[in-house]
Design a protein around this motif. Structure first.
Motif, mmCIF file in Angstrom:
data_model
loop_
_atom_site.group_PDB
_atom_site.id
_atom_site.type_symbol
_atom_site.label_atom_id
_atom_site.label_comp_id
_atom_site.label_asym_id
_atom_site.label_seq_id
_atom_site.Cartn_x
_atom_site.Cartn_y
_atom_site.Cartn_z
ATOM 1 N N GLY A 125 23.299 -3.536 4.783
ATOM 2 C CA GLY A 125 23.764 -4.499 4.155
ATOM 3 C C GLY A 125 24.922 -5.503 4.952
ATOM 4 N N GLN A 126 25.731 -5.991 4.386
ATOM 5 C CA GLN A 126 26.632 -6.990 5.527
ATOM 6 C C GLN A 126 27.682 -5.712 6.921
ATOM 7 O OE1 GLN A 126 25.670 -9.866 5.560
ATOM 8 N NE2 GLN A 126 24.876 -9.715 4.197
ATOM 9 N N LEU A 127 28.202 -4.460 5.663
ATOM 10 C CA LEU A 127 28.836 -3.930 6.540
ATOM 11 C C LEU A 127 28.660 -2.208 7.016
ATOM 12 C CD1 LEU A 127 31.651 -4.277 3.998
ATOM 13 C CD2 LEU A 127 31.167 -5.325 5.657
ATOM 14 N N GLY A 128 26.984 -2.532 6.718
ATOM 15 C CA GLY A 128 26.316 -1.443 7.745
ATOM 16 C C GLY A 128 26.428 -0.026 6.494
ATOM 17 N N LEU A 148 14.003 0.574 11.708
ATOM 18 C CA LEU A 148 15.123 0.231 12.171
ATOM 19 C C LEU A 148 16.305 -0.257 11.647
ATOM 20 C CD1 LEU A 148 13.322 -1.938 14.944
ATOM 21 C CD2 LEU A 148 14.092 -0.005 15.302
ATOM 22 N N LEU A 149 17.502 0.734 11.385
ATOM 23 C CA LEU A 149 18.202 0.756 10.148
ATOM 24 C C LEU A 149 19.258 0.073 10.859
ATOM 25 C CD1 LEU A 149 19.613 1.313 7.621
ATOM 26 C CD2 LEU A 149 20.674 3.414 8.815
ATOM 27 N N GLN A 150 19.336 -1.371 10.338
ATOM 28 C CA GLN A 150 20.814 -2.118 11.063
ATOM 29 C C GLN A 150 21.507 -2.977 10.319
ATOM 30 O OE1 GLN A 150 18.232 -4.422 13.276
ATOM 31 N NE2 GLN A 150 18.769 -3.954 15.273
ATOM 32 N N PRO A 151 22.819 -3.421 10.660
ATOM 33 C CA PRO A 151 23.647 -4.620 9.338
ATOM 34 C C PRO A 151 22.922 -5.310 9.370
ATOM 35 C CG PRO A 151 25.243 -2.723 11.380
ATOM 36 C CD PRO A 151 24.065 -3.035 11.378
#
Length: 174
Positions: A125-128, A148-151
């Motif tokens: 998401g845009q804000l993570g 891989l979990l990233q905004p």
């Protein structure tokens, strides 16, 4: 990509460039498309596998509520399959357990995963705000799939640079 492209599977012999573009059964426009497609193969922009073409996907941009992939804008969360196919995310698989799509459930993880996937790039998401449930995390570990979990803005850059056999899941809002 032209569905009529006369290329064979990688484990068989490929036609020569001349064979591909000089087929008398096609018109000038089809011949031009075949020539262009074969040039893209030679440059490495496109690869072939048995039965279908895999195109290099390019995620162009994201804004709050949208993601643009290969020039097409989507106004919902998306999954980019190993084949390059873009499908709508099935958030209901997670909402039924957690009441939100911000936690990825094991059921949704099973829907997202495909055999052969080495890497899941999850745009949180845009804000993570999106994260994996412990069960989903264990599922991906069991399958040998690195997550891989990233905004989302950062995840699209990672997706575009990655050369792994990857799946992308992108949450487009918060």
């Amino acid at each position: 990509m032209d569905a009529g492209l006369t290329a064979r599977c990688l484990h068989r012999s490929w036609p020569t460039w001349r064979e591909a573009v000089q087929d008398p059964a096609i018109d000038r426009e089809q011949r031009r498309r075949k020539s262009t497609d074969m040039a893209r193969v030679c440059r490495g922009e496109v690869t072939a596998s048995c039965g279908d073409w895999k195109q290099a996907m390019e995620i162009d941009r994201t804004t709050f509520g949208t993601i643009t992939i290969d020039g097409k804008t989507y106004e919902h969360d998306v999954i980019i399959r190993l084949s390059g196919e873009v499908v709508k995310r099935k958030k209901k698989l997670s909402k039924k357990y957690y009441g939100t799509s911000h936690v990825l459930s094991k059921d949704e993880a099973k829907f997202v995963f495909e055999n052969g996937c080495e890497q899941l790039i999850l745009g949180s998401g845009q804000l993570g705000n999106v994260h994996l449930s412990p069960q989903a995390e264990a599922y991906f570990v069991k399958k040998g799939c690195k997550v891989l979990l990233q905004p989302t803005p950062e995840a699209i850059r990672t997706f575009n640079r990655s050369h792994a056999k990857k799946i992308g899941l992108f949450h487009v809002t918060c």
